[in-house]
Design a protein around this motif. Structure first.
Motif, mmCIF file in Angstrom:
data_model
loop_
_atom_site.group_PDB
_atom_site.id
_atom_site.type_symbol
_atom_site.label_atom_id
_atom_site.label_comp_id
_atom_site.label_asym_id
_atom_site.label_seq_id
_atom_site.Cartn_x
_atom_site.Cartn_y
_atom_site.Cartn_z
ATOM 1 N N GLU A 98 0.812 -1.221 0.000
ATOM 2 C CA GLU A 98 0.000 0.000 0.000
ATOM 3 C C GLU A 98 0.848 1.276 0.000
ATOM 4 O O GLU A 98 0.300 2.376 -0.078
ATOM 5 C CB GLU A 98 -0.944 0.013 1.201
ATOM 6 C CG GLU A 98 -0.280 -0.097 2.545
ATOM 7 C CD GLU A 98 -1.276 -0.171 3.697
ATOM 8 O OE1 GLU A 98 -0.990 0.415 4.755
ATOM 9 O OE2 GLU A 98 -2.340 -0.799 3.528
ATOM 10 N N ARG A 140 -1.309 2.144 -12.689
ATOM 11 C CA ARG A 140 -2.736 1.952 -12.385
ATOM 12 C C ARG A 140 -3.035 0.548 -11.902
ATOM 13 O O ARG A 140 -4.024 0.326 -11.185
ATOM 14 C CB ARG A 140 -3.574 2.244 -13.626
ATOM 15 C CG ARG A 140 -3.612 3.709 -14.026
ATOM 16 C CD ARG A 140 -4.350 3.892 -15.331
ATOM 17 N NE ARG A 140 -3.690 3.178 -16.425
ATOM 18 C CZ ARG A 140 -4.055 3.238 -17.700
ATOM 19 N NH1 ARG A 140 -5.106 3.970 -18.042
ATOM 20 N NH2 ARG A 140 -3.386 2.593 -18.629
ATOM 21 N N ASP A 176 -3.735 -0.757 -7.840
ATOM 22 C CA ASP A 176 -4.899 0.006 -7.385
ATOM 23 C C ASP A 176 -5.106 -0.053 -5.879
ATOM 24 O O ASP A 176 -6.027 0.573 -5.352
ATOM 25 C CB ASP A 176 -6.163 -0.460 -8.120
ATOM 26 C CG ASP A 176 -6.422 -1.947 -7.947
ATOM 27 O OD1 ASP A 176 -5.686 -2.618 -7.205
ATOM 28 O OD2 ASP A 176 -7.379 -2.450 -8.580
ATOM 29 N N GLN A 177 -4.237 -0.804 -5.161
ATOM 30 C CA GLN A 177 -4.344 -0.851 -3.712
ATOM 31 C C GLN A 177 -3.453 0.190 -3.030
ATOM 32 O O GLN A 177 -3.502 0.353 -1.809
ATOM 33 C CB GLN A 177 -3.977 -2.255 -3.189
ATOM 34 C CG GLN A 177 -2.474 -2.575 -3.166
ATOM 35 C CD GLN A 177 -1.949 -3.080 -4.505
ATOM 36 O OE1 GLN A 177 -2.474 -2.747 -5.564
ATOM 37 N NE2 GLN A 177 -0.903 -3.900 -4.457
ATOM 38 N N LYS A 186 -1.973 3.289 -1.274
ATOM 39 C CA LYS A 186 -2.509 4.398 -0.491
ATOM 40 C C LYS A 186 -1.509 5.543 -0.373
ATOM 41 O O LYS A 186 -1.895 6.684 -0.149
ATOM 42 C CB LYS A 186 -2.890 3.910 0.908
ATOM 43 C CG LYS A 186 -4.029 2.902 0.923
ATOM 44 C CD LYS A 186 -4.371 2.473 2.339
ATOM 45 C CE LYS A 186 -5.502 1.454 2.354
ATOM 46 N NZ LYS A 186 -5.812 1.006 3.733
ATOM 47 N N MET A 198 -6.083 6.671 -9.731
ATOM 48 C CA MET A 198 -5.675 5.899 -8.558
ATOM 49 C C MET A 198 -6.606 6.230 -7.395
ATOM 50 O O MET A 198 -6.271 7.018 -6.511
ATOM 51 C CB MET A 198 -4.211 6.196 -8.209
ATOM 52 C CG MET A 198 -3.252 5.888 -9.351
ATOM 53 S SD MET A 198 -1.526 6.254 -8.984
ATOM 54 C CE MET A 198 -1.176 4.990 -7.750
ATOM 55 N N PRO A 199 -7.792 5.640 -7.384
ATOM 56 C CA PRO A 199 -8.848 6.049 -6.463
ATOM 57 C C PRO A 199 -8.551 5.813 -4.987
ATOM 58 O O PRO A 199 -9.135 6.468 -4.125
ATOM 59 C CB PRO A 199 -10.056 5.216 -6.918
ATOM 60 C CG PRO A 199 -9.466 4.028 -7.601
ATOM 61 C CD PRO A 199 -8.224 4.538 -8.278
ATOM 62 N N ARG A 200 -7.653 4.889 -4.664
ATOM 63 C CA ARG A 200 -7.392 4.586 -3.256
ATOM 64 C C ARG A 200 -6.227 5.386 -2.685
ATOM 65 O O ARG A 200 -5.930 5.289 -1.494
ATOM 66 C CB ARG A 200 -7.114 3.091 -3.076
ATOM 67 C CG ARG A 200 -8.304 2.209 -3.419
ATOM 68 C CD ARG A 200 -8.052 0.778 -3.010
ATOM 69 N NE ARG A 200 -9.156 -0.087 -3.402
ATOM 70 C CZ ARG A 200 -9.216 -1.387 -3.154
ATOM 71 N NH1 ARG A 200 -8.235 -1.991 -2.516
ATOM 72 N NH2 ARG A 200 -10.251 -2.105 -3.556
ATOM 73 N N LEU A 201 -5.561 6.177 -3.512
ATOM 74 C CA LEU A 201 -4.415 6.942 -3.056
ATOM 75 C C LEU A 201 -4.834 7.979 -2.012
ATOM 76 O O LEU A 201 -5.782 8.742 -2.226
ATOM 77 C CB LEU A 201 -3.748 7.644 -4.243
ATOM 78 C CG LEU A 201 -2.306 8.127 -4.027
ATOM 79 C CD1 LEU A 201 -1.368 6.958 -3.775
ATOM 80 C CD2 LEU A 201 -1.834 8.934 -5.224
ATOM 81 N N LYS A 202 -4.135 7.993 -0.876
ATOM 82 C CA LYS A 202 -4.454 8.909 0.218
ATOM 83 C C LYS A 202 -3.344 9.921 0.494
ATOM 84 O O LYS A 202 -3.591 10.967 1.091
ATOM 85 C CB LYS A 202 -4.722 8.118 1.507
ATOM 86 C CG LYS A 202 -5.887 7.142 1.424
ATOM 87 C CD LYS A 202 -7.194 7.861 1.177
ATOM 88 C CE LYS A 202 -8.370 6.886 1.134
ATOM 89 N NZ LYS A 202 -9.640 7.580 0.794
ATOM 90 N N ASN A 230 -9.467 13.894 -1.386
ATOM 91 C CA ASN A 230 -9.204 12.725 -0.539
ATOM 92 C C ASN A 230 -7.728 12.364 -0.458
ATOM 93 O O ASN A 230 -7.355 11.331 0.117
ATOM 94 C CB ASN A 230 -9.990 11.503 -1.058
ATOM 95 C CG ASN A 230 -11.487 11.725 -1.004
ATOM 96 O OD1 ASN A 230 -12.004 12.265 -0.026
ATOM 97 N ND2 ASN A 230 -12.186 11.323 -2.051
#
Length: 256
Positions: free
Chosen positions: A171, A188, A191-192, A194, A213-217, A250
């Protein structure tokens, strides 16, 4: 009949060995370890001195003083010019974080075979190892959550990203100081992820693939040197920084 431990029983020996171990001279430290080894049971008073820096941690491993390190979750062996990893590392069942940055001579099959036998590792730093890809043996580290691949500018990133799909719990990935100007869209597949560290590269703007990368925090972009594009982004009152943060509400984006 038990052989008396002269270190344990004689405070004068404790003092003299402590002086050797606290020396800046590697030869004195080596002599101190030899004396402790020859004495048998290690006096408790010497535990902190035997493990208070990374050089002596290596010596503990080389002298099989693994009991002193059994509770360690994190060990830093960075920049020690190691030519091989000490085998007793395998005995440290609590070890989760291993720093090996700046030891390029460890880039050999023997090292990776040993690391593959440490499935409990959650974080591994291979900064400045002259890597071109991820050694296949490391894909055995199925619990790995963080991997540091900084200062390996010859990495074949398209291949690396494909390889890292084999680490399901990964992650956090560091590509710090890799002379990158672009980020291949192949990332891409991870995708896990963070956290992604792209600091100290040559990006002239935010890599487009970040949108996918929707899960990137957390994204680190400190000290990118491609142009002066980033110079003002460290200021939290900067309008461009606010717009970028609004575009990615986010993600925590670090500029400096």
């Amino acid at each position: 009949m038990n052989t008396p431990n002269y270190l344990q029983d004689n405070p004068d020996y404790i003092k003299k060995v402590s002086q050797l171990l606290l020396s800046d001279n590697p030869e004195n430290i080596e002599l101190g370890f030899q004396i402790v080894k020859g004495a048998g049971t290690i006096p408790v008073k010497l535990y902190p001195i035997l493990t208070n820096n990374r050089y002596k941690v290596v010596k503990c491993l080389e002298y099989s003083f693994t009991d002193l390190l059994q509770s360690r979750k994190k060990i830093n062996l960075n920049y020690l010019r190691l030519k091989r990893l000490p085998l007793p590392l395998l005995q440290l069942k609590s070890l989760q974080h291993l720093g090996l940055a700046g030891n390029p001579q460890l880039n050999n099959p023997q090292t990776f075979e040993l690391l593959a036998q440490m499935p409990g590792l959650k974080a591994l730093d291979l900064y400045s190892w002259h890597l071109t890809e991820v050694p296949k043996a490391l894909l055995n580290l199925q619990h790995l959550q963080h991997l540091g691949l900084g200062a390996n500018p010859h990495l074949n990133l398209d291949l690396v990203f494909t390889q890292l799909r084999g680490l399901p719990q990964l992650e956090s990935l560091s590509l710090y100081n890799n002379k990158l100007k672009t980020l291949p869209p192949g990332i891409r597949v991870l995708d896990q992820l963070k956290k992604l560290d792209l600091s100290d590269n040559y990006f002239e703007g935010l890599p487009e693939v970040i949108h996918q990368m929707p899960r990137l925090k957390h994204l680190e972009l400190c000290d990118n040197r491609g142009t002066d594009y980033w110079d003002h982004f460290w200021d939290i009152d900067n309008e461009d920084a606010r717009k970028l943060q609004k575009e990615f509400p986010n993600i925590v984006i670090t500029f400096g």
